[in-house]
Design a protein around this motif. Sequence first.
Motif, PDB file in Angstrom:
ATOM      1  N   THR A  20       0.831  -1.198   0.000  1.00 26.47           N
ATOM      2  CA  THR A  20       0.000   0.000   0.000  1.00 26.47           C
ATOM      3  C   THR A  20       0.869   1.253   0.000  1.00 26.47           C
ATOM      4  OG1 THR A  20      -1.707   1.229   1.224  1.00 26.47           O
ATOM      5  CG2 THR A  20      -0.117  -0.014   2.528  1.00 26.47           C
ATOM      6  N   SER A  21       0.321   2.338  -0.521  1.00 29.52           N
ATOM      7  CA  SER A  21       0.984   3.644  -0.417  1.00 29.52           C
ATOM      8  C   SER A  21       0.284   4.516   0.615  1.00 29.52           C
ATOM      9  CB  SER A  21       0.991   4.341  -1.781  1.00 29.52           C
ATOM     10  OG  SER A  21      -0.335   4.565  -2.229  1.00 29.52           O
ATOM     11  N   GLU A  65      -2.086  -1.776  -3.500  1.00 32.94           N
ATOM     12  CA  GLU A  65      -3.274  -1.621  -2.637  1.00 32.94           C
ATOM     13  C   GLU A  65      -4.000  -2.959  -2.531  1.00 32.94           C
ATOM     14  OE1 GLU A  65      -3.463   0.859  -0.843  1.00 32.94           O
ATOM     15  OE2 GLU A  65      -2.211   2.290  -1.941  1.00 32.94           O
ATOM     16  N   ASP A  66      -3.253  -3.970  -2.084  1.00 37.01           N
ATOM     17  CA  ASP A  66      -3.786  -5.332  -2.098  1.00 37.01           C
ATOM     18  C   ASP A  66      -2.915  -6.243  -1.241  1.00 37.01           C
ATOM     19  OD1 ASP A  66      -5.470  -7.410  -2.844  1.00 37.01           O
ATOM     20  OD2 ASP A  66      -5.228  -7.060  -4.992  1.00 37.01           O
ATOM     21  N   VAL A  67      -3.461  -7.418  -0.948  1.00 40.16           N
ATOM     22  CA  VAL A  67      -2.671  -8.484  -0.333  1.00 40.16           C
ATOM     23  C   VAL A  67      -1.770  -9.095  -1.400  1.00 40.16           C
ATOM     24  CG1 VAL A  67      -2.800 -10.802   0.677  1.00 40.16           C
ATOM     25  CG2 VAL A  67      -4.338  -9.000   1.484  1.00 40.16           C
ATOM     26  N   ARG A 214     -12.132  -6.005  -7.423  1.00 39.85           N
ATOM     27  CA  ARG A 214     -10.897  -5.485  -7.995  1.00 39.85           C
ATOM     28  C   ARG A 214      -9.672  -6.104  -7.350  1.00 39.85           C
ATOM     29  NH1 ARG A 214      -6.898  -2.472  -6.419  1.00 39.85           N
ATOM     30  NH2 ARG A 214      -7.866  -1.925  -4.424  1.00 39.85           N
ATOM     31  N   THR A 215      -9.713  -6.260  -6.026  1.00 41.72           N
ATOM     32  CA  THR A 215      -8.543  -6.720  -5.292  1.00 41.72           C
ATOM     33  C   THR A 215      -8.439  -8.243  -5.325  1.00 41.72           C
ATOM     34  OG1 THR A 215      -9.890  -6.578  -3.287  1.00 41.72           O
ATOM     35  CG2 THR A 215      -8.411  -4.731  -3.758  1.00 41.72           C
ATOM     36  N   PRO A 264      -8.309   1.050   3.893  1.00 43.42           N
ATOM     37  CA  PRO A 264      -7.790   2.110   3.024  1.00 43.42           C
ATOM     38  C   PRO A 264      -7.376   1.606   1.637  1.00 43.42           C
ATOM     39  CG  PRO A 264      -6.921   2.385   5.231  1.00 43.42           C
ATOM     40  CD  PRO A 264      -7.635   1.063   5.213  1.00 43.42           C
ATOM     41  N   SER A 265      -7.113   0.316   1.493  1.00 44.71           N
ATOM     42  CA  SER A 265      -6.731  -0.233   0.187  1.00 44.71           C
ATOM     43  C   SER A 265      -7.931  -0.700  -0.630  1.00 44.71           C
ATOM     44  CB  SER A 265      -5.752  -1.399   0.380  1.00 44.71           C
ATOM     45  OG  SER A 265      -4.514  -0.936   0.883  1.00 44.71           O
ATOM     46  N   GLY A 266      -9.119  -0.723  -0.028  1.00 41.04           N
ATOM     47  CA  GLY A 266     -10.329  -1.043  -0.783  1.00 41.04           C
ATOM     48  C   GLY A 266     -10.948  -2.390  -0.493  1.00 41.04           C
TER      49      GLY A 266
END
Length: 335
Positions: A20-21, A65-67, A214-215, A264-266
């Motif tokens: 993640t950023s 933004e994901d595992v 998406r993730t 926060p990553s969705g």
Amino acid sequence: MNARPDVFGSVHLGYVVIETSRFADWRRFGTDAIGMHHDDLSRDLMRFRLDDHECRFLLRRGPAEDVVAVGWHLDDHTTFEQIEARVRAHGVPVVQGSAEEAKQRGVERLLRFPGPKGISQEIYTTPVLATAPLTMLASGWVTGGSGMGHVAITSAKPALMRGYFHTVFDARLTDYIDETISGVKLKIRFLRVDGRHHSIAIAAVRGLPIDPVRTRVQHLNVQAASLDDLARSYQRVHELGFDMALSVGQHTNDKELSYYARTPSGFEWEVGWNPVVVDESTWEPGTHQGISIWGHTPVGQTIVDKLDQFRLGTRSLLHPEKTVPALSGAGVPDH
């Protein structure tokens, strides 16, 4: 020919790696909302703890933004060698993690190999135990011999994914849920590798080869030690302004009381309490209608959100899902 050794019961969900950023948002989410212990390792690395293990969630700076990886804690070196041999025997590459990677994850050493949907699977035997006491808002989390929770993944190829976890970890089918959400029929498969009702959930759109998320993961789950912990974290998520995906409810199959917040990553984050524990001597897989006995009401979902989900599903047809065919066999047929 001798049957291969069964590693079921010697495998436990140990840690998760997230790229993640959004470090500031994740720090507030994990520490101030969910209530976990937080450690900064550097500008680009931070960890969350649930117990005496140095690391349960490793967050590294990056764009996904994901595992990106899941770590499995194995009871002993024999199990470690058996799983390594299985993976190698199927011609799948195995890479030893560097000393720095092991240190970041709070383990003595690890091996890495490809997993479904591009999520690396990592195995280790010896976690490093923290010397510093826990500093967190929660009174505690349920981990121990049942691992640290579960990972839920959506898939357009659920039989192959189930086949993968059966081949590698001897995962057993606990049960199914049939659910219809916004007119879309889902079948969810729940797999266990130890006494926890499930460490992996695989959701698929029935009859359609699409992935509406998406993730790579749909949600992660942690188990609160008390009902009070669950209620207080739910209140903090609201008060701090984080999105709530599903309100408090109770699941049909594992009877867990839980809610789902949006990270926060969705992807979503489930905080649960008091699920059933499987009795291996009597358990038989069954099918439940709907994910909830009560509650789990969508929060703040609009028609725009539903259209976006539809677009994601159709877009997934253009990007074939990553599988590991060599470890998935022909998949495990549904019974």
